[in-house]
Structures are given as structure tokens and as C-alpha cells.
Motif scaffolding. Structure first.
Motif, PDB file in Angstrom:
ATOM      1  N   LEU A 109       0.785  -1.284   0.044  1.00 32.57           N
ATOM      2  CA  LEU A 109      -0.147  -0.084   0.058  1.00 32.57           C
ATOM      3  C   LEU A 109       1.119   1.381  -0.029  1.00 32.57           C
ATOM      4  O   LEU A 109       2.094   1.380   0.688  1.00 32.57           O
ATOM      5  N   VAL A 110       0.605   2.118  -0.770  1.00 29.27           N
ATOM      6  CA  VAL A 110       1.044   3.552  -0.714  1.00 29.27           C
ATOM      7  C   VAL A 110       0.099   4.672  -0.218  1.00 29.27           C
ATOM      8  O   VAL A 110      -0.984   4.641  -1.224  1.00 29.27           O
ATOM      9  N   ILE A 111       0.328   5.329   0.733  1.00 24.94           N
ATOM     10  CA  ILE A 111      -0.820   6.160   1.056  1.00 24.94           C
ATOM     11  C   ILE A 111      -0.216   7.610   0.942  1.00 24.94           C
ATOM     12  O   ILE A 111       0.883   8.129   1.380  1.00 24.94           O
ATOM     13  N   GLU A 112      -0.771   8.510  -0.010  1.00 28.18           N
ATOM     14  CA  GLU A 112      -0.312   9.737  -0.147  1.00 28.18           C
ATOM     15  C   GLU A 112      -1.100  10.619   0.742  1.00 28.18           C
ATOM     16  O   GLU A 112      -2.528  10.629   0.806  1.00 28.18           O
ATOM     17  N   LEU A 113      -0.188  11.677   1.571  1.00 26.20           N
ATOM     18  CA  LEU A 113      -0.851  12.514   2.262  1.00 26.20           C
ATOM     19  C   LEU A 113      -0.983  13.707   1.494  1.00 26.20           C
ATOM     20  O   LEU A 113       0.104  14.499   1.150  1.00 26.20           O
ATOM     21  N   LYS A 114      -2.179  14.090   1.139  1.00 30.12           N
ATOM     22  CA  LYS A 114      -2.321  15.261   0.011  1.00 30.12           C
ATOM     23  C   LYS A 114      -2.391  16.807   0.942  1.00 30.12           C
ATOM     24  O   LYS A 114      -3.229  16.575   1.569  1.00 30.12           O
ATOM     25  N   VAL A 115      -1.370  17.665   0.606  1.00 33.67           N
ATOM     26  CA  VAL A 115      -1.456  18.926   1.262  1.00 33.67           C
ATOM     27  C   VAL A 115      -0.930  19.834   0.254  1.00 33.67           C
ATOM     28  O   VAL A 115      -0.147  19.811  -0.327  1.00 33.67           O
ATOM     29  N   ASP A 116      -2.025  20.795   0.105  1.00 32.01           N
ATOM     30  CA  ASP A 116      -1.416  22.228  -0.592  1.00 32.01           C
ATOM     31  C   ASP A 116      -0.193  22.919  -0.072  1.00 32.01           C
ATOM     32  O   ASP A 116       0.097  23.146   1.032  1.00 32.01           O
ATOM     33  N   ASP A 117       0.554  23.335  -1.084  1.00 32.13           N
ATOM     34  CA  ASP A 117       1.762  23.809  -0.764  1.00 32.13           C
ATOM     35  C   ASP A 117       1.568  25.020   0.173  1.00 32.13           C
ATOM     36  O   ASP A 117       2.558  25.442   1.027  1.00 32.13           O
ATOM     37  N   SER A 118       0.344  25.876   0.035  1.00 28.29           N
ATOM     38  CA  SER A 118       0.284  27.317   0.640  1.00 28.29           C
ATOM     39  C   SER A 118       0.175  26.808   2.271  1.00 28.29           C
ATOM     40  O   SER A 118       0.309  27.292   3.024  1.00 28.29           O
ATOM     41  N   VAL A 119      -0.552  25.640   2.290  1.00 21.90           N
ATOM     42  CA  VAL A 119      -0.912  25.083   3.768  1.00 21.90           C
ATOM     43  C   VAL A 119       0.576  24.580   4.365  1.00 21.90           C
ATOM     44  O   VAL A 119       0.957  24.855   5.647  1.00 21.90           O
ATOM     45  N   LEU A 120       1.454  23.873   3.651  1.00 24.53           N
ATOM     46  CA  LEU A 120       2.776  23.448   4.229  1.00 24.53           C
ATOM     47  C   LEU A 120       3.600  24.868   4.519  1.00 24.53           C
ATOM     48  O   LEU A 120       4.308  24.512   5.654  1.00 24.53           O
ATOM     49  N   ILE A 121       3.603  26.008   3.563  1.00 22.34           N
ATOM     50  CA  ILE A 121       4.135  26.906   4.001  1.00 22.34           C
ATOM     51  C   ILE A 121       3.796  27.560   5.180  1.00 22.34           C
ATOM     52  O   ILE A 121       4.676  28.049   6.144  1.00 22.34           O
ATOM     53  N   SER A 122       2.230  27.697   5.269  1.00 26.17           N
ATOM     54  CA  SER A 122       1.870  28.448   6.421  1.00 26.17           C
ATOM     55  C   SER A 122       2.399  27.527   7.876  1.00 26.17           C
ATOM     56  O   SER A 122       2.467  28.121   8.984  1.00 26.17           O
ATOM     57  N   ASP A 138      16.976  23.890   8.447  1.00 24.28           N
ATOM     58  CA  ASP A 138      16.316  23.912   7.233  1.00 24.28           C
ATOM     59  C   ASP A 138      14.781  23.975   7.217  1.00 24.28           C
ATOM     60  O   ASP A 138      14.090  23.587   6.322  1.00 24.28           O
ATOM     61  N   ASP A 139      14.286  24.476   8.399  1.00 19.89           N
ATOM     62  CA  ASP A 139      13.034  24.399   8.571  1.00 19.89           C
ATOM     63  C   ASP A 139      12.345  26.012   8.393  1.00 19.89           C
ATOM     64  O   ASP A 139      11.891  26.782   9.331  1.00 19.89           O
ATOM     65  N   THR A 140      12.591  26.534   7.048  1.00 20.08           N
ATOM     66  CA  THR A 140      12.236  27.870   6.817  1.00 20.08           C
ATOM     67  C   THR A 140      11.264  27.795   5.626  1.00 20.08           C
ATOM     68  O   THR A 140      11.385  26.891   4.764  1.00 20.08           O
ATOM     69  N   PRO A 141      10.466  28.884   5.481  1.00 18.02           N
ATOM     70  CA  PRO A 141       9.632  28.792   3.968  1.00 18.02           C
ATOM     71  C   PRO A 141      10.588  29.092   2.777  1.00 18.02           C
ATOM     72  O   PRO A 141      10.178  27.998   1.766  1.00 18.02           O
ATOM     73  N   GLU A 142      11.671  29.328   2.827  1.00 17.46           N
ATOM     74  CA  GLU A 142      12.498  29.294   1.503  1.00 17.46           C
ATOM     75  C   GLU A 142      12.856  28.116   1.192  1.00 17.46           C
ATOM     76  O   GLU A 142      12.955  27.548  -0.007  1.00 17.46           O
TER      77      GLU A 142
END
Length: 194
Positions: A109-122, A138-142
């Protein structure tokens, strides 16, 4: 059951892998953790990896598969494992399939966690605000934006690879953690009853 947790950086793969590990007893095989452990243990493979990393280079697929093979052969993986952060490319997925096939196993099984980029950045911005600065360098928006580019270029094509095998299931990774956990549990239960 062998499963791959899939999704962009910051989608919650590590969090869900830990929850699954506690609930199901399948070990979380994180390539980053395994590389660090091999280096710390001073194994032959670890020494080779340290030299490569110290030279600022990426560890080859062949070495990563070697580390995963070594780890997968441990007794705690007998009933399956959670692959977290691997595979990242189609050649890695093919190598993983070959390694498992040699052991009469497969990715179930392959489970994809779908998350919009804008949510990841926020999410990154919220972590920085909460901690008064980036917890990790390495935990910065850039950095996240750069990592997302690499993800879409190299890793996202794996979705089609696993979809063709009939193993891909997508879960809404933007839901609260408990709801994502519940959705993953339902997917695993359905897959296990086939």
C-alpha cells in the motif's frame, strides 16, 4: 504489511509513521535515521556513507538500498514496515520492489498525504512563530519552497508508478492529525481485508 507514506515535505509523514508504528508494531524505516545510525555504529556501510556525506555528495541509490536491505532483514520487520522518505525516485522504487521480491515480499500500500503547498508554507511559518525562530536550520519557508520543487520534479512521478500498480490511496493530509490517522487506519483495514 509493507507500506509507503508519501507526500511533500511537511505533510505529516513522520507523525503518521510514528502513530502507525505504535498502533501496528511495524517499524518506521526512515532512510535519514538509518543513514545516521549506520554512521554512528561505524558499520562498513556507515563509513562509506560518512565519507560521501562529508564530501557534500548524495548517497547513491545502491547504498541506500543496501542500508534498507540490512534494516529490513531485522526481526522486527517480519510482519512489515513503514517506508518513510523512501523511495524518492522511480529507480529507487524499482530497486525497492526488486529487494522485496527477492524476499517474497512487496509494497502492499502507498498512502499519499495530500496537502496544498500554501498550507505547508503556513505550517512552517506557524512553527517558526511558536518557537521564536526556526527549530531547524532547514525549517524555513525558503528552504521548504526549494524542497517542494525537488519533490515535484523527482518524487511526484512515483504517484503514477504506484497508481499503475493499483497500490496508491490518497488521504486528505490537511485534516487535523487525529482525522488523518483515522483515515489511514480505514485505508489499511480495507487493504488488509482484500
Amino acid at each position: 504489511m509493507n507500506l509507503v507514506l508519501f507526500g511533500p515535505p511537511g505533510s505529516g509523514k513522520g507523525t503518521q509513521a510514528k502513530i502507525l508504528q505504535e498502533g501496528q508494531g511495524w517499524p518506521q524505516l526512515s532512510t535519514g535515521d538509518m543513514l545516521r545510525a549506520a554512521i554512528a555504529a561505524g558499520t562498513e556501510l556507515g563509513k562509506k556513507c560518512k565519507a560521501i556525506i562529508d564530501a557534500g555528495q548524495l548517497v547513491s541509490d545502491e547504498i541506500v538500498i543496501g542500508i534498507i536491505s540490512e534494516r529490513y532483514d531485522q526481526p522486527d520487520c517480519a510482519k512489515g514496515a513503514i517506508f518513510d522518505g523512501f523511495p524518492r525516485t522511480i529507480p529507487q522504487a524499482e530497486a525497492l520492489d526488486s529487494m522485496l521480491k527477492a524476499r517474497d515480499k512487496q509494497i502492499d500500500l502507498v498512502i499519499e498525504l495530500k496537502v496544498d503547498d500554501s498550507v505547508l508554507i503556513s505550517r512552517v511559518e506557524a512553527r517558526i512563530a511558536q518557537s521564536g525562530g526556526a527549530a531547524r536550520a532547514d525549517d524555513t519557508p525558503e528552504t521548504l519552497k526549494a524542497r517542494l520543487e525537488v519533490y515535484y520534479k523527482n518524487t511526484a512521478p512515483l504517484l503514477e508508478y504506484y497508481k499503475k500498480q493499483g497500490k496508491l490511496v490518497t488521504v486528505d493530509g490537511m485534516a487535523p492529525i487525529a482525522e488523518v490517522t483515522k483515515a489511514i487506519a480505514a485505508v489499511i483495514e480495507k487493504a488488509g481485508s482484500k
